[in-house]
Design a protein around this motif. Structure first.
Motif, short mmCIF file in Angstrom:
data_model
loop_
_atom_site.label_atom_id
_atom_site.label_comp_id
_atom_site.label_asym_id
_atom_site.label_seq_id
_atom_site.Cartn_x
_atom_site.Cartn_y
_atom_site.Cartn_z
N UNK B 125 -0.39 63.49 51.40
CA UNK B 125 -1.77 62.95 51.63
C UNK B 125 -2.58 62.22 50.76
N UNK B 126 -2.05 62.54 49.34
CA UNK B 126 -2.92 62.10 48.20
C UNK B 126 -3.04 60.79 47.89
N UNK B 127 -1.89 59.81 48.22
CA UNK B 127 -1.53 58.58 47.93
C UNK B 127 -2.60 57.72 48.92
N UNK B 128 -2.84 58.28 50.10
CA UNK B 128 -4.03 57.58 51.16
C UNK B 128 -5.29 57.91 50.53
N UNK B 129 -5.67 58.86 49.97
CA UNK B 129 -6.87 59.17 49.38
C UNK B 129 -7.10 57.80 48.06
N UNK B 130 -6.06 57.97 47.44
CA UNK B 130 -6.13 56.90 46.38
C UNK B 130 -6.38 55.58 46.82
N UNK B 131 -5.67 55.23 48.05
CA UNK B 131 -5.74 53.85 48.60
C UNK B 131 -7.24 53.78 49.16
N UNK B 132 -7.74 54.81 49.72
CA UNK B 132 -9.08 54.77 50.12
C UNK B 132 -10.12 54.56 48.83
#
Lengths: 296, 310
Positions: B125-132
């Motif tokens: 999930x972390x990469x999605x948060x970084x993307x956001x």
């Protein structure tokens, strides 16, 4: 429940229990001494008391010369000892050790096993030692609980667990075992006559209250059996393979009904294999009173 | 083998090694050239300009003068030509430092929980948060700042909504205030705080937190004694990445401050634009740089022995 107090409802930081983690989880930004003193500091102990206790712990685990090193500057075995000292420093009522030795090499592990025994005797604290190494469990414990799938299957002394396994999983998990199926013919005074599926009839002991009728499984430890001449054996089969281990040899025998049976026999000098040839028909004698009927 | 002379193959290999290292040195040349032409050269130029006289319509007169530095603190009286202390620029510098510090502290307070939250998500999930977090970078800062203006102005989204629901009668004045500038700075630089904090926290071994609880530390003590010390490299990097650009910020104070609350960036831009005083602008830029370097020097001395991981 711990000393009459229900601690499951307490948050972890209020339980009088400390843990040695599998990864040690030493604080990398603190020195060895700071790591050991951390628990006491968190309990709000006065500085003089912390210093004294840390010094005592450093001495106990023989890490005094390293006290000002960062934890990244000491070896794995030393980290292990610091983790132990850190967990012991607050004088917990119970010390949990979560596979503490699994990251160490064989020789160091042996040393630490002796070290742990010494620490346990010197501190008098109850150690709960989680391990997957059955040998380690047998050599280090006063009492063993064998668990599978979250359930305790048997609790007992190492002797009990090894020699009187209650269920098949325990017998199979702790050490090596031969399982032979058969049917009980008659029982008297805890000794049953069992007709094995591979042919012969042998005597086996059964715990009180075990069924003494119908189909049962008999367990025989490999070291409680010996290869012998065909006619002298309790059971017989064909020697398929012999594996030399230095102190002893493991003989793999195929019984008449296709079951594999392993015999572990001490070597007596001379040329290995004690004169038995692979492919030959051999007899297996079973030490008296060692065959046991298992609760399935 | 040891005594034998190097085999032909070994000699060729050694030659190749030399050639490779020569070639890789050659490959760094374009980057070095860019750094020199666009980094070092302008700095030297600015340095020289700051000691020259301004030309009427911009540009410089090639005459040595320290007027630019004198003008930073003093004003020459029009009548008797005496120097009088003029703190106007100092006030702007002070305000900029205050805005930048405040922005850094608030970014840290907002960014830490956010980064902690991101670092404790399951890895996939972390990469999605970084993307956001990086989504704002996809559009231009100017556009985004103008958008803030539309939201907070008197007839903006917030005031219109509050008036529509009869919560207020008159619009709350937000645009062209300190609040607006700091909001703009916070908005622009928050990601620069979150990302280094996140990368620090993500590397952290959370079993250490568990060990902290096991050793009787409360949640607050675990945060103070274990998590924050281990996240220190991220805190330092994030703070620098926010403080330094915030100090020289140009767009947010220009658009959201309406020119009434100047920051250093706008002041310098003014000297090169409408002020037509390039030497003064150059001197102001150099003074800012010197101030930052001095501050960094003391900062790094106080933070003696940065925390090392592992």
């Amino acid at each position: 429940m711990l000393y009459g107090e229900d601690i499951a409802v307490l948050p972890p930081y209020k339980r009088p229990v400390n843990t040695v983690f599998q990864s040690y989880a030493l604080f990398p930004h603190m020195t060895v001494a700071q790591n050991i003193g951390f628990g006491l500091e968190m309990q709000g102990k006065p500085k003089a008391e912390i210093d004294a206790r840390v010094a005592e712990m450093l001495k106990l685990v023989r890490m005094e010369p390293m006290k000002d090193r960062k934890t990244s500057q000491i070896s794995g075995g030393q980290q292990q000892r610091v983790a132990l000292a850190r967990a012991l420093a607050p004088k917990p009522k119970v010390l949990l050790l979560d596979e503490p030795l699994s990251a160490l090499d064989y020789k160091l592990r042996k040393d630490m096993q002796i070290e742990l025994k010494r620490l346990q005797t010197e501190t008098g604290i109850t150690f709960i030692f989680v391990t997957h190494d059955q040998e380690e469990a047998l050599t280090m414990s006063d009492r063993i609980a064998v668990m599978s799938k979250g359930k305790i299957l048997q609790v007992g002394s190492p002797h009990d667990i090894y020699d009187r396994p209650a269920v098949r999983f325990v017998a199979d998990f702790i050490g090596e075992t031969n399982f032979l199926s058969g049917a009980v013919k008659s029982s008297a005074k805890g000794i049953s006559k069992v007709k094995l599926d591979c042919g012969p009839e042998i005597a086996a002991t059964a715990d009180d209250g075990l069924k003494s009728q119908g189909k049962v499984t008999v367990v025989i430890r490999p070291e409680h059996s010996n290869l012998c001449a065909l006619k002298q054996g309790h059971i017989k089969g064909v020697l398929e393979n012999a594996v030399y281990f230095g102190t002893d040899t493991h003989y793999h025998v195929k019984l008449d009904d296709g079951t594999h049976f392993m015999v572990r026999q001490q070597n007596e000098g001379g040329s290995g294999q004690n004169g038995f040839k692979v492919g030959a028909a051999v007899g297996i004698s079973i030490d008296e009173g060692t065959a046991r009927i298992l609760r399935d | 083998m040891m005594d034998a002379p190097l085999s032909p193959a070994a000699l060729v290999a050694a030659e190749n090694d030399k050639a490779v290292s020569r070639r890789s040195r050659f490959l760094t040349l374009p980057a070095l050239a860019i750094v020199f032409v666009f980094g070092v050269l302008p700095l030297v130029l600015i340095c020289i300009y700051s000691f020259l006289k301004p030309y009427q319509n911009g540009g410089v007169l090639w005459q040595f003068s320290t007027d630019a530095y004198l003008n930073f603190l003093f004003q020459r009286d029009i009548f008797d030509d005496t120097l009088q202390f003029a703190p106007d620029f100092l006030i702007i510098y002070g305000r900029s430092i205050w805005y930048a510090l405040f922005t850094t502290v608030v970014c840290l307070l907002l960014g830490f929980p956010t980064a902690y939250f991101m670092a404790t998500r399951p890895p996939e999930q972390r990469n999605w948060w970084v993307l956001l977090i990086t989504i704002p970078f996809w559009s231009n800062l100017l556009v985004r700042t103008v958008a803030i203006m539309f939201i907070i102005r008197d007839e903006g989204l917030i005031n219109d909504a509050l008036i529509y629901f009869h919560i207020i009668d008159k619009p709350i004045v937000m645009l062209y205030t300190d609040f607006a500038i700091i909001l703009g700075l916070l908005y622009s630089f928050l990601p620069f705080m979150i990302l280094p904090l996140y990368s620090s926290l993500e590397k952290m071994d959370f079993r250490l937190v568990e060990a902290g609880y096991d050793l009787y530390a409360s949640r607050w003590q675990v945060l103070k004694r274990i998590i924050i010390p281990l996240a220190k490299p991220g805190i330092v990097a994030g703070s620098l990445l926010v403080f330094i650009p915030a100090l020289g910020a140009y767009v947010p104070p220009l658009i959201l401050g309406g020119g009434r609350h100047l920051m250093i960036g706008d002041l310098i831009a003014q000297q090169f634009g409408s002020g037509r005083n390039w030497p003064l602008g150059s001197a102001q830029a150099l003074i800012l740089m010197a101030a930052v370097l001095v501050a960094l020097y003391f900062y790094s001395r106080n933070e003696a022995g940065p925390v090392k991981h592992g």
